[in-house]
Design a protein around this motif. Sequence first.
Motif, PDB file in Angstrom:
ATOM      1  N   GLU A 137      42.000  38.161 -34.802  1.00  0.00           N
ATOM      2  CA  GLU A 137      43.342  37.612 -34.633  1.00  0.00           C
ATOM      3  C   GLU A 137      44.064  38.325 -33.490  1.00  0.00           C
ATOM      4  OE1 GLU A 137      44.304  34.972 -36.112  1.00  0.00           O
ATOM      5  OE2 GLU A 137      42.579  34.869 -37.480  1.00  0.00           O
ATOM      6  N   LEU A 138      45.013  37.634 -32.895  1.00  0.00           N
ATOM      7  CA  LEU A 138      45.873  38.217 -31.871  1.00  0.00           C
ATOM      8  C   LEU A 138      47.306  38.182 -32.389  1.00  0.00           C
ATOM      9  CD1 LEU A 138      44.479  36.586 -28.595  1.00  0.00           C
ATOM     10  CD2 LEU A 138      44.042  38.888 -29.465  1.00  0.00           C
ATOM     11  N   PRO A 139      47.718  39.213 -33.098  1.00  0.00           N
ATOM     12  CA  PRO A 139      49.058  39.187 -33.691  1.00  0.00           C
ATOM     13  C   PRO A 139      50.136  38.871 -32.661  1.00  0.00           C
ATOM     14  CG  PRO A 139      47.809  41.070 -34.484  1.00  0.00           C
ATOM     15  CD  PRO A 139      47.001  40.458 -33.383  1.00  0.00           C
TER      16      PRO A 139
ATOM     17  N   VAL B 151      41.740  41.299 -24.501  1.00  0.00           N
ATOM     18  CA  VAL B 151      42.901  40.424 -24.622  1.00  0.00           C
ATOM     19  C   VAL B 151      43.847  40.982 -25.686  1.00  0.00           C
ATOM     20  CG1 VAL B 151      43.703  38.109 -25.218  1.00  0.00           C
ATOM     21  CG2 VAL B 151      41.619  38.407 -23.883  1.00  0.00           C
ATOM     22  N   ARG B 152      45.121  40.919 -25.372  1.00  0.00           N
ATOM     23  CA  ARG B 152      46.151  41.359 -26.307  1.00  0.00           C
ATOM     24  C   ARG B 152      47.201  40.261 -26.416  1.00  0.00           C
ATOM     25  NH1 ARG B 152      47.917  46.841 -24.474  1.00  0.00           N
ATOM     26  NH2 ARG B 152      49.068  45.749 -22.819  1.00  0.00           N
ATOM     27  N   GLY B 153      47.566  39.907 -27.642  1.00  0.00           N
ATOM     28  CA  GLY B 153      48.575  38.880 -27.847  1.00  0.00           C
ATOM     29  C   GLY B 153      49.973  39.384 -27.544  1.00  0.00           C
ATOM     30  N   VAL B 154      50.811  38.481 -26.986  1.00  0.00           N
ATOM     31  CA  VAL B 154      52.191  38.840 -26.677  1.00  0.00           C
ATOM     32  C   VAL B 154      53.139  37.973 -27.490  1.00  0.00           C
ATOM     33  CG1 VAL B 154      53.955  38.988 -24.878  1.00  0.00           C
ATOM     34  CG2 VAL B 154      51.590  39.653 -24.373  1.00  0.00           C
TER      35      VAL B 154
ATOM     36  N   THR C 115      51.459  33.403 -24.849  1.00  0.00           N
ATOM     37  CA  THR C 115      51.245  34.408 -23.815  1.00  0.00           C
ATOM     38  C   THR C 115      50.288  35.482 -24.309  1.00  0.00           C
ATOM     39  OG1 THR C 115      53.471  34.042 -22.931  1.00  0.00           O
ATOM     40  CG2 THR C 115      52.355  36.075 -22.280  1.00  0.00           C
ATOM     41  N   VAL C 116      49.374  35.857 -23.433  1.00  0.00           N
ATOM     42  CA  VAL C 116      48.471  36.969 -23.733  1.00  0.00           C
ATOM     43  C   VAL C 116      48.466  37.914 -22.542  1.00  0.00           C
ATOM     44  CG1 VAL C 116      46.988  35.544 -25.203  1.00  0.00           C
ATOM     45  CG2 VAL C 116      46.402  35.844 -22.785  1.00  0.00           C
ATOM     46  N   GLU C 117      47.884  39.075 -22.743  1.00  0.00           N
ATOM     47  CA  GLU C 117      47.675  40.023 -21.665  1.00  0.00           C
ATOM     48  C   GLU C 117      46.190  40.345 -21.553  1.00  0.00           C
ATOM     49  OE1 GLU C 117      51.836  42.564 -21.398  1.00  0.00           O
ATOM     50  OE2 GLU C 117      50.185  43.337 -22.628  1.00  0.00           O
ATOM     51  N   PHE C 118      45.686  40.347 -20.319  1.00  0.00           N
ATOM     52  CA  PHE C 118      44.344  40.820 -20.047  1.00  0.00           C
ATOM     53  C   PHE C 118      44.454  42.311 -19.726  1.00  0.00           C
ATOM     54  CE2 PHE C 118      43.238  36.377 -18.229  1.00  0.00           C
ATOM     55  CZ  PHE C 118      43.155  35.878 -19.524  1.00  0.00           C
ATOM     56  N   VAL C 119      43.758  43.112 -20.506  1.00  0.00           N
ATOM     57  CA  VAL C 119      43.884  44.565 -20.396  1.00  0.00           C
ATOM     58  C   VAL C 119      42.618  45.141 -19.787  1.00  0.00           C
ATOM     59  CG1 VAL C 119      44.348  46.705 -21.623  1.00  0.00           C
ATOM     60  CG2 VAL C 119      45.354  44.565 -22.436  1.00  0.00           C
ATOM     61  N   ASP C 120      42.765  45.885 -18.690  1.00  0.00           N
ATOM     62  CA  ASP C 120      41.630  46.522 -18.037  1.00  0.00           C
ATOM     63  C   ASP C 120      41.069  47.605 -18.956  1.00  0.00           C
ATOM     64  OD1 ASP C 120      40.305  48.656 -16.312  1.00  0.00           O
ATOM     65  OD2 ASP C 120      40.685  47.124 -14.799  1.00  0.00           O
TER      66      ASP C 120
ATOM     67  N   ASP D 269      45.621  48.934 -17.526  1.00  0.00           N
ATOM     68  CA  ASP D 269      46.600  48.055 -16.895  1.00  0.00           C
ATOM     69  C   ASP D 269      46.482  46.651 -17.479  1.00  0.00           C
ATOM     70  OD1 ASP D 269      47.323  50.178 -15.324  1.00  0.00           O
ATOM     71  OD2 ASP D 269      46.163  49.522 -13.569  1.00  0.00           O
ATOM     72  N   ALA D 270      47.591  45.959 -17.562  1.00  0.00           N
ATOM     73  CA  ALA D 270      47.608  44.633 -18.179  1.00  0.00           C
ATOM     74  C   ALA D 270      48.195  43.602 -17.227  1.00  0.00           C
ATOM     75  CB  ALA D 270      48.418  44.657 -19.476  1.00  0.00           C
ATOM     76  N   VAL D 271      47.607  42.385 -17.294  1.00  0.00           N
ATOM     77  CA  VAL D 271      48.103  41.242 -16.535  1.00  0.00           C
ATOM     78  C   VAL D 271      48.502  40.169 -17.534  1.00  0.00           C
ATOM     79  CG1 VAL D 271      47.534  39.444 -14.873  1.00  0.00           C
ATOM     80  CG2 VAL D 271      46.653  41.763 -14.547  1.00  0.00           C
ATOM     81  N   ARG D 272      49.726  39.662 -17.420  1.00  0.00           N
ATOM     82  CA  ARG D 272      50.240  38.675 -18.374  1.00  0.00           C
ATOM     83  C   ARG D 272      49.847  37.269 -17.936  1.00  0.00           C
ATOM     84  NH1 ARG D 272      55.983  39.098 -21.369  1.00  0.00           N
ATOM     85  NH2 ARG D 272      54.911  41.043 -21.860  1.00  0.00           N
ATOM     86  N   VAL D 273      49.392  36.459 -18.904  1.00  0.00           N
ATOM     87  CA  VAL D 273      49.019  35.064 -18.654  1.00  0.00           C
ATOM     88  C   VAL D 273      49.815  34.188 -19.610  1.00  0.00           C
ATOM     89  CG1 VAL D 273      47.141  33.384 -18.615  1.00  0.00           C
ATOM     90  CG2 VAL D 273      46.694  35.759 -17.962  1.00  0.00           C
ATOM     91  N   ASP D 274      50.602  33.250 -19.067  1.00  0.00           N
ATOM     92  CA  ASP D 274      51.431  32.358 -19.873  1.00  0.00           C
ATOM     93  C   ASP D 274      50.745  31.009 -20.069  1.00  0.00           C
ATOM     94  OD1 ASP D 274      53.605  34.215 -20.029  1.00  0.00           O
ATOM     95  OD2 ASP D 274      54.127  33.672 -17.954  1.00  0.00           O
ATOM     96  N   GLY D 275      51.264  30.227 -20.979  1.00  0.00           N
ATOM     97  CA  GLY D 275      50.798  28.865 -21.184  1.00  0.00           C
ATOM     98  C   GLY D 275      49.441  28.764 -21.848  1.00  0.00           C
ATOM     99  N   VAL D 276      49.056  29.762 -22.647  1.00  0.00           N
ATOM    100  CA  VAL D 276      47.761  29.754 -23.334  1.00  0.00           C
ATOM    101  C   VAL D 276      47.878  28.922 -24.606  1.00  0.00           C
ATOM    102  CG1 VAL D 276      45.986  31.157 -24.446  1.00  0.00           C
ATOM    103  CG2 VAL D 276      47.155  32.006 -22.387  1.00  0.00           C
ATOM    104  N   SER D 277      47.110  27.839 -24.678  1.00  0.00           N
ATOM    105  CA  SER D 277      47.181  26.972 -25.854  1.00  0.00           C
ATOM    106  C   SER D 277      46.243  27.414 -26.960  1.00  0.00           C
ATOM    107  CB  SER D 277      46.856  25.525 -25.454  1.00  0.00           C
ATOM    108  OG  SER D 277      45.576  25.443 -24.843  1.00  0.00           O
ATOM    109  N   ALA D 278      45.174  28.113 -26.611  1.00  0.00           N
ATOM    110  CA  ALA D 278      44.227  28.564 -27.638  1.00  0.00           C
ATOM    111  C   ALA D 278      43.362  29.673 -27.072  1.00  0.00           C
ATOM    112  CB  ALA D 278      43.344  27.409 -28.113  1.00  0.00           C
ATOM    113  N   VAL D 279      42.856  30.485 -27.974  1.00  0.00           N
ATOM    114  CA  VAL D 279      41.871  31.512 -27.651  1.00  0.00           C
ATOM    115  C   VAL D 279      40.631  31.224 -28.484  1.00  0.00           C
ATOM    116  CG1 VAL D 279      41.307  33.977 -27.741  1.00  0.00           C
ATOM    117  CG2 VAL D 279      43.615  33.246 -27.084  1.00  0.00           C
TER     118      VAL D 279
END
Length: 672
Positions: free
Chosen positions: A488-490, A579-582, A586-591, A596-606
């Motif tokens: 799960e991605l809380p 991947v970390r849930g926001v 929205t999720v974050e890709f974590v190196d 370091d994290a990059v935020r990605v918006d508009g995610v409909s599903a994982v």
Amino acid sequence: MAIDDLHRLFAPVQLGQVALRNRVFVPGHTTNFGRANQPTDRHVAYHAERARGGVGLIITEAVRVHPTSAGRHISLGSFDDASIPAYAAVATAVHEHGAAIFAQIMHAGRQANGDATRTAAWSASPLPWAAGAHVPHAMGHDDIAVVVEAFAAAARRMRAAGYDGLEVHAGHGHLLQQFLSPSTNLRDDRYGGSPANRLRLTREVLAAVFATAGDLPVGLRVSADEFLPGGLDPRAVLEIVAQLRAEFPLAFVHVSHSAYHGSYSLATQMADMSFGHAPFRHHAALFKREFADLPVLAVCRLDSLPEAAELVAAGDADLVGLARPHIADPHLVRKAMTGRQHEVRSCLACNQGCIGRLETGLPISCVVNPEVGAEREWAAAWSDRPAVRRVLVIGGGPAGLSAALGANRAGHRVTLVEAADRLGGQVELAARVPGRERLGLLTDDLVRDATAAGIEVRLGERVDAATVMTGDFQDVIVATGARPARRELPGGPPVLDLADAVADLIEPAGPVTGTVVVLDDDGTWAAASVAEQLARLGARVHLVSPTASVCARITTYSKLALLRRFAELGVRAQPMRTVRGVDGSTVEFVDVLSGDAVRVDGVSAVVDAGSAIADDELYRALEARPDGPRTHLVGDANAPRTAFEAIYEGRLAGAFLGQYDTEPARRVLLAH
């Protein structure tokens, strides 16, 4: 396809002075069965089985003519006369079953990196075959003379060993093609520059081979298209063959394609199921139209005899080569000739047990035929009949079906129970993803064989330890598979496992909106195929992996084509990321190194395609019952892996029922 078309395959044909009993051949393919670069008893048994299966001609895997082409000790070579007896043993075994055998002689050139032998690769120019590969030695004139003589010497040894003909390999990006191609030959001496100069080495090799071959027919294998910018195309290769044929009495031309190059070109050489049937048959047709009186051999992704027969019926080829189908079922010709085409075991074109194993330096095997490379040992095991036992198999996926068939063949009375209303397990799910449909042939064939064997199959029946104990079974094989380990991605978007993704996103063939993130811990087709199809349906796809490599466990021969499709579809690879849930979209890709994290918006599903969890509770419960039947655990219930391991484990469990200390069982296990 008309029945007459299939029968045409079984008509005799002539190659030079050699009469072949039919028009089907096994083309050269690496086995990794060699020892000290010589054939072994495994080669003898492997080729004898395919000759016994009815094929007209077998062409050996590449016999390397010089130590600079060996690369590894498990490849084949003929470097001195001491190799003749080993090759003669293979030829004798093939002849005993009525087939002819030709030796393919070659020098691999720049891709023969000597990691094992510590030799420098030789080539026309100092250009590595892929990024990160060794830079080869640009051959001098003395080196060229050595190679020409080596071809002649290898031809002489194959003649002495009793081979019926020779195939000089000038394709697949090997040494002769490296000289022929303007993309790899940058020389400015008499072996480079003009087409005539680039042709010089091949002419010298053929002259030396013909001078040594005597009355043996000599043919040429070529790549009709290199699929490389500035490389050889069909028009250029037709001209090359025309010039060589005008000078030498070529007995045939074997038309393939590709170059050994770290790009899409290499993927075409072992075209997997994503390419479809016979994607390059037009190449053979070009040569047949140009050289009407020259026998043309066609090859690559001819998946079955009925499909291959189309080329002969259309006049596109004189002979058809089926390599992977003969790995899957060495008796496919004999079955078709005796009206048992429906019994042929299907090749999946999955590249998993064949080229996937070779790539890692392991002997060839096959997902659907776990006896490959141990034909003699398995035959002895099947002839050893143990006392009949009552066997229950729990689970109807690949492992369970394979176990049931193995136990039945060993002579036991078998019942298979499956909780679902159909058989197939995880393979049935995977085959529902577009582009992976051929996986369904695996289940179809296993179910067909189980039905033909009269195995009792009970669907929609779930059993527990108490139920098993009430039966009169002496052995229980637990093949209950694995269950998804969905994370799960809380606070983040919804997470689907693979089954949910197929049912909710892929099967209802419609647009997929927004961005979909696919989590891939294992680097297998499970994640890759779902990611590809989601992109085809319109999603913006990110394939996220904590490892440094994308699709790490997919063979390079398939991956190079897959990555090209990913690029065309806009799939974004995110290696060394988690991947970390926001929030809800929205999720974050974590190196994984820096955090370091990059935020990605508009995610409909994982989609979580991570490692599964073995469903072994029933096995644990039965194992705890000292008064119960002997219990065996196979497939994903043992440890989540692939169908390749599941079918092999099932076959072993069914055949030997855990009694691996017997002589037949020991021989089988050691042979693999």
